[in-house]
Design a protein around this motif. Structure first.
Motif, PDB file in Angstrom:
ATOM      1  N   LEU A 102      10.753 -85.615  17.265  1.00 40.35           N
ATOM      2  CA  LEU A 102      11.486 -85.090  18.416  1.00 40.35           C
ATOM      3  C   LEU A 102      12.937 -84.760  18.042  1.00 40.35           C
ATOM      4  O   LEU A 102      13.454 -83.681  18.371  1.00 40.35           O
ATOM      5  N   MET A 103      13.567 -85.661  17.319  1.00 37.18           N
ATOM      6  CA  MET A 103      14.962 -85.429  16.928  1.00 37.18           C
ATOM      7  C   MET A 103      15.073 -84.210  16.008  1.00 37.18           C
ATOM      8  O   MET A 103      15.993 -83.394  16.152  1.00 37.18           O
ATOM      9  N   PHE A 120      19.430 -76.544  18.468  1.00 43.35           N
ATOM     10  CA  PHE A 120      20.722 -76.765  19.123  1.00 43.35           C
ATOM     11  C   PHE A 120      21.224 -75.509  19.835  1.00 43.35           C
ATOM     12  O   PHE A 120      21.958 -75.598  20.824  1.00 43.35           O
ATOM     13  N   ALA A 121      20.816 -74.347  19.328  1.00 39.66           N
ATOM     14  CA  ALA A 121      21.306 -73.093  19.902  1.00 39.66           C
ATOM     15  C   ALA A 121      20.866 -72.899  21.354  1.00 39.66           C
ATOM     16  O   ALA A 121      21.450 -72.085  22.081  1.00 39.66           O
ATOM     17  N   LEU A 122      19.853 -73.656  21.795  1.00 38.61           N
ATOM     18  CA  LEU A 122      19.383 -73.525  23.185  1.00 38.61           C
ATOM     19  C   LEU A 122      20.384 -74.103  24.185  1.00 38.61           C
ATOM     20  O   LEU A 122      20.270 -73.873  25.386  1.00 38.61           O
ATOM     21  N   PHE A 123      21.348 -74.894  23.668  1.00 35.26           N
ATOM     22  CA  PHE A 123      22.199 -75.665  24.572  1.00 35.26           C
ATOM     23  C   PHE A 123      23.645 -75.186  24.533  1.00 35.26           C
ATOM     24  O   PHE A 123      24.051 -74.535  23.584  1.00 35.26           O
ATOM     25  N   PRO A 124      24.401 -75.504  25.583  1.00 34.64           N
ATOM     26  CA  PRO A 124      25.804 -75.086  25.602  1.00 34.64           C
ATOM     27  C   PRO A 124      26.533 -75.625  24.366  1.00 34.64           C
ATOM     28  O   PRO A 124      26.329 -76.768  23.991  1.00 34.64           O
ATOM     29  N   GLN A 125      27.327 -74.786  23.735  1.00 32.75           N
ATOM     30  CA  GLN A 125      28.043 -75.216  22.532  1.00 32.75           C
ATOM     31  C   GLN A 125      29.286 -75.964  22.987  1.00 32.75           C
ATOM     32  O   GLN A 125      30.397 -75.449  22.957  1.00 32.75           O
ATOM     33  N   ASP A 126      29.059 -77.198  23.400  1.00 30.58           N
ATOM     34  CA  ASP A 126      30.120 -77.952  24.046  1.00 30.58           C
ATOM     35  C   ASP A 126      29.911 -79.438  23.742  1.00 30.58           C
ATOM     36  O   ASP A 126      28.872 -79.995  24.112  1.00 30.58           O
ATOM     37  N   PRO A 127      30.861 -80.081  23.065  1.00 32.54           N
ATOM     38  CA  PRO A 127      30.680 -81.498  22.713  1.00 32.54           C
ATOM     39  C   PRO A 127      30.571 -82.418  23.931  1.00 32.54           C
ATOM     40  O   PRO A 127      30.091 -83.540  23.812  1.00 32.54           O
ATOM     41  N   GLN A 140      20.134 -94.115   9.938  1.00 33.89           N
ATOM     42  CA  GLN A 140      19.820 -93.119   8.909  1.00 33.89           C
ATOM     43  C   GLN A 140      19.315 -91.822   9.536  1.00 33.89           C
ATOM     44  O   GLN A 140      19.715 -90.728   9.124  1.00 33.89           O
ATOM     45  N   ASP A 141      18.418 -91.956  10.526  1.00 33.33           N
ATOM     46  CA  ASP A 141      17.856 -90.742  11.141  1.00 33.33           C
ATOM     47  C   ASP A 141      18.932 -89.936  11.874  1.00 33.33           C
ATOM     48  O   ASP A 141      18.942 -88.713  11.814  1.00 33.33           O
ATOM     49  N   VAL A 142      19.806 -90.640  12.560  1.00 35.86           N
ATOM     50  CA  VAL A 142      20.883 -89.930  13.267  1.00 35.86           C
ATOM     51  C   VAL A 142      21.731 -89.148  12.268  1.00 35.86           C
ATOM     52  O   VAL A 142      22.063 -87.982  12.496  1.00 35.86           O
ATOM     53  N   GLN A 143      22.015 -89.764  11.139  1.00 34.61           N
ATOM     54  CA  GLN A 143      22.843 -89.078  10.147  1.00 34.61           C
ATOM     55  C   GLN A 143      22.093 -87.943   9.457  1.00 34.61           C
ATOM     56  O   GLN A 143      22.594 -86.830   9.350  1.00 34.61           O
ATOM     57  N   ALA A 147      23.481 -84.067  10.237  1.00 35.00           N
ATOM     58  CA  ALA A 147      23.457 -83.148   9.095  1.00 35.00           C
ATOM     59  C   ALA A 147      23.431 -81.691   9.557  1.00 35.00           C
ATOM     60  O   ALA A 147      23.868 -80.798   8.844  1.00 35.00           O
ATOM     61  N   LYS A 148      22.917 -81.455  10.781  1.00 34.81           N
ATOM     62  CA  LYS A 148      22.845 -80.084  11.307  1.00 34.81           C
ATOM     63  C   LYS A 148      24.128 -79.676  12.032  1.00 34.81           C
ATOM     64  O   LYS A 148      24.179 -78.627  12.680  1.00 34.81           O
TER      65      LYS A 148
END
Ligand code: C2E
Ligand code: CA
Ligand code: CA
Ligand code: CA
Length: 274
Positions: A93-94, A101-108, A128-131, A136-137
């Motif tokens: 899923l992650m 990521f491009a589907l979502f608003p480019q906003d932190p 580890q998976d989060v990193q 990484a993306k």
């Protein structure tokens, strides 16, 4: 002829046996479902109460089994947990989300929330998976991890939680108030967000005891300066009640049902355009 009581108990036993059999027989195809691409990723918008803007989403898995049809997560998630599949499933899923990521608003300030099982904390796997999968993306959105009060507190070592937070990950306690140990989770997780379970939302305007608990959780979150997301909001009365109490955000059928992630941009354009 059989006495009625015996007949009834035989019927009940048969029903229990059949239900157990279905659960067992689901475990085998579940094993292969990931490789066969049978999981779909849905998302449910989370809406800021005052502004009525979408500030994030929760990801929700769907299993379209060719054999059984759509299997609800309340059935396959516990099976995945029992059969050591929950970590690979969450990792999948992650990875899918990180590719999209491009589907979502480019906003932190926008967050994507993922339900994580506490088993994922073993041997620092979640860190580890989060990193490796997510950061990484170089996402332009923030990751939120939801942990329920069914998590084993012993799994949630404070070191890893501290490191996740240092990476900018938000932590939420999911289904807050449904366990017997809510305050222990509050201490162990030091969360950013509390998600109030839909059973409390359903009580607004009807059930005096649960509505009092809802009010207390709202007050607790506000005193601790935690953000609140109230789940299962279905009616305008519930929205009005929560707005009046300055609740931050809501999630529920009133604004949006879970939708396939790829449909999110169209949904958002329509929601913010309307
Ligand atoms: P949850 O994390 O508490 O997710 C919220 C559930 O409430 C979702 O059910 C959502 O569709 C439902 N819901 C949202 N708004 C409303 C509303 O207004 N009214 C009502 N009646 N229901 C509403 P769903 O998608 O069936 O998921 C059920 C549970 O399965 C989730 O509960 C979560 O615990 C688990 N789950 C789903 N996807 C994942 C996943 O990727 N990983 C893990 N570990 N668990 C997952
Ligand atoms: Ca959740
Ligand atoms: Ca929840
Ligand atoms: Ca729930």
């Amino acid at each position: 002829h059989l006495p009625l009581a015996l007949l009834i108990s035989l019927l009940v036993m048969a029903a229990v046996y059949l239900a157990a059999g279905t659960r067992m027989s689901l475990a085998y195809p579940l094993n292969h479902a990931l490789a066969r691409g049978e999981f779909a990723i849905y998302c449910q918008p989370i809406i800021h109460c005052q502004s009525a803007r979408c500030i994030g989403i929760e990801t929700l898995l769907r299993w379209n089994s060719p054999r059984y049809g759509p299997v609800p997560p309340d059935v396959f998630i516990p099976l995945a947990e029992q059969h050591a599949l929950i970590v690979p499933l969450t990792r999948y899923l992650m990875a899918q989300m990180a590719d999209n990521f491009a589907l979502f608003p480019q906003d932190p300030a926008f967050y994507i929330s993922v339900n994580v099982d506490s088993r994922h904390f073993h041997q620092q796997q979640i860190l580890q998976d989060v990193q490796q999968i997510w950061l990484a993306k170089q996402p332009s959105v923030t990751l939120m991890i939801e942990l329920t009060e069914r998590s084993r507190l012993s799994d949630l070592d404070s070191q890893q939680i501290h490191q996740l937070k240092a990476l900018g990950v938000l932590l939420a306690i999911d289904d807050f108030g449904t366990g017997h140990n809510s305050l222990s989770y509050l201490k162990a997780l030091n969360p950013d967000v509390l998600k109030i379970d839909q059973s409390f939302t359903a009580a607004i305007g009807t059930d005096a005891v649960n509505a009092t608990v809802t009010d207390m959780i709202i007050t607790l979150a506000q005193r601790l300066k935690l953000k609140l997301v109230v789940e299962g909001v279905e009616t305008p009365e519930q929205i009005a009640y929560l707005r009046e109490r300055q609740v931050d955000a809501v999630q529920g059928y009133y604004y949006a049902r879970p939708l396939p992630v790829e449909d999110f941009p169209a949904w958002l354009a329509q929601f913010h355009g309307a």
